[in-house]
Design a protein around this motif. Structure first.
Motif: not given
Length: 120
Positions: A28-33, A43-51, A68-77
């Motif tokens: 849903p979020t454009a440019g979420s990387q 049983g769900a699939i979880w993934f990280t996005e930019d924030s 929370p604000s100031g935390i970004g570029y989420l990577n591995g999960i």
């Protein structure tokens, strides 16, 4: 808009009786990387996005949980033994935990200003 492609392989496929199911979902979020992806204990699939942390149910419903604000570029999960999912940040030097109900807790990295890409 980012996309997550999920390949579900059934036990029958492993036995040679079926073909894999491939589903492609638009985030849903454009440019979420989108970056990391893991099967959750729910049983769900979880993934990280930019924030955000994203969750895709077996029926294709996507929910996004902002960090929370100031935390970004989420990577591995990764799915943890405590029934939650754990992730790392590329910005803010944090290790995060998200419950399957969406409660996020952040912990400071013991290495201070380090950047992490994966978690096992």
């Amino acid at each position: 808009m980012g996309r997550v492609i999920v390949i579900l392989i059934s036990v029958s496929l492993l036995l040679g009786a079926a073909t894999p199911t491939v589903n492609e979902y638009s985030i849903p979020t454009a440019g979420s990387q989108p970056w990391g992806i893991a099967a959750g204990p729910d049983g769900a699939i979880w993934f990280t996005e930019d924030s955000k942390i994203g969750r895709i149910t077996t029926s294709g419903t996507i929910t996004e949980y902002p960090v929370p604000s100031g935390i970004g570029y989420l990577n591995g999960i990764v799915s943890g033994p405590d029934g939650a999912l754990w992730f790392v940040t590329g910005q803010g030097s944090k290790i995060g935990r998200i419950t399957t109900s969406g409660t996020i807790t952040l912990y400071s990295s013991p290495n201070g200003g380090s950047t992490s890409n994966e978690i096992m």
